[in-house]
Design an enzyme around this catalytic site. Structure first.
Site, short mmCIF file in Angstrom:
data_model
loop_
_atom_site.label_atom_id
_atom_site.label_comp_id
_atom_site.label_asym_id
_atom_site.label_seq_id
_atom_site.Cartn_x
_atom_site.Cartn_y
_atom_site.Cartn_z
N CYS A 97 3.22 1.23 2.32
CA CYS A 97 3.99 0.68 1.20
C CYS A 97 4.83 -0.53 1.66
O CYS A 97 4.27 -1.56 1.99
CB CYS A 97 4.84 1.77 0.58
SG CYS A 97 5.33 1.44 -1.14
N HIS A 196 1.43 7.35 0.20
CA HIS A 196 2.46 8.25 0.69
C HIS A 196 1.89 9.66 0.65
O HIS A 196 0.71 9.87 0.43
CB HIS A 196 3.70 8.17 -0.20
CG HIS A 196 4.44 6.87 -0.12
ND1 HIS A 196 5.08 6.45 1.03
CD2 HIS A 196 4.63 5.90 -1.04
CE1 HIS A 196 5.65 5.27 0.79
NE2 HIS A 196 5.39 4.91 -0.44
#
Length: 256
Positions: A97, A196
């Protein structure tokens, strides 16, 4: 098994800045998978404001909010030479990310400010709407030899890969980079992604893919992955829901 003169050094970089979404779990998984194979390993935390050393075997960059990302980008740029030197000497980089975005050339935030990244990967990221939230399923590039990947995304980034950049894989469910139905980027001993979850507890094969350049043949020592594989199957099954079941799933996610 590869003989080492010292422990494998798993570097968790700026966990106080890039640790919003539980990505510390990626470091714990790598240490555990080494240890269970008889390969000594240690977790090395590099706190925000500290110089990033060139002595780590694996560099892990996680997710973070906008202000933390600005601070992290400054620290990463100051240590650019150390990171590059370590990679040239065989180190592995795994970035998720915000950490992934900062491997690129630029990141344009929602307020129009532009951060310079490391320039490790030819790509640029801009902030977009709506925010991309939910389960993600990725079919990896065949060259990686990886099975289908599962993860969770929560970001506003739209990442465009340049001509020299190769995506980690094609998005089956979710959004990934938000551009071109792909997720992440992969290069020699570098993996970036929006996954994630954390990603490595969900995907043991990806953890071993990252470890192989570091521990060599030892990565082929089998482990009892019953629990992580059960988690993987459960998350893949949930992500692949369609119709009413998918709408119920999304309602639960957005409700928090």
């Amino acid at each position: 098994m590869v003989k080492r003169d010292s422990s494998v050094r798993i570097g968790l970089v700026f966990p106080d800045l890039l640790g919003t979404y539980g990505d510390r779990g990626n470091a714990l998984v790598l240490v555990e998978r080494c240890t269970r194979r008889g390969v000594p390993a240690e977790l090395v935390e590099v706190r925000g404001g500290s110089a990033i050393p060139d002595s780590l075997d694996v560099y892990l960059f996680g997710g973070g909010e906008d202000d933390a990302q600005v601070m992290a980008s400054d620290g990463m740029r100051r240590s650019r030479a150390s990171i590059q030197r370590a990679h040239d000497n065989g180190a592995v980089v795994f970035a998720v990310c915000a950490g992934f975005q900062l491997l690129g050339e630029t990141y344009e935030a929602s307020d129009g400010s532009v951060l310079d990244g490391l320039g490790t990967i030819e790509m640029d990221t801009r902030s977009g709407a709506p925010r991309l939230i939910g389960e993600v399923v990725v079919a990896p590039d065949e060259a990686t030899g990886l099975p289908t990947l599962t993860g969770f995304e929560n970001h506003g980034g739209r990442t465009t890969l340049g001509k020299s950049a190769r995506p980690l894989g094609s998005v089956i469910v979710g959004h990934g980079n938000g551009v071109g139905d792909v997720d992440g980027a992969v290069a020699d001993r570098i993996v970036g992604t929006y996954l994630h979850g954390p990603a490595l507890p969900r995907n043991p094969a990806l953890a071993d893919y990252l470890l192989e350049p570091v521990i060599g043949a030892a990565v082929r020592v089998p482990l009892d992955d019953g629990l992580p594989m059960a988690l993987r199957a459960q998350r893949l099954g949930d992500a692949m829901l369609t119709g009413v079941a998918a709408r119920v799933r999304d309602w639960k996610v957005n409700r928090g």
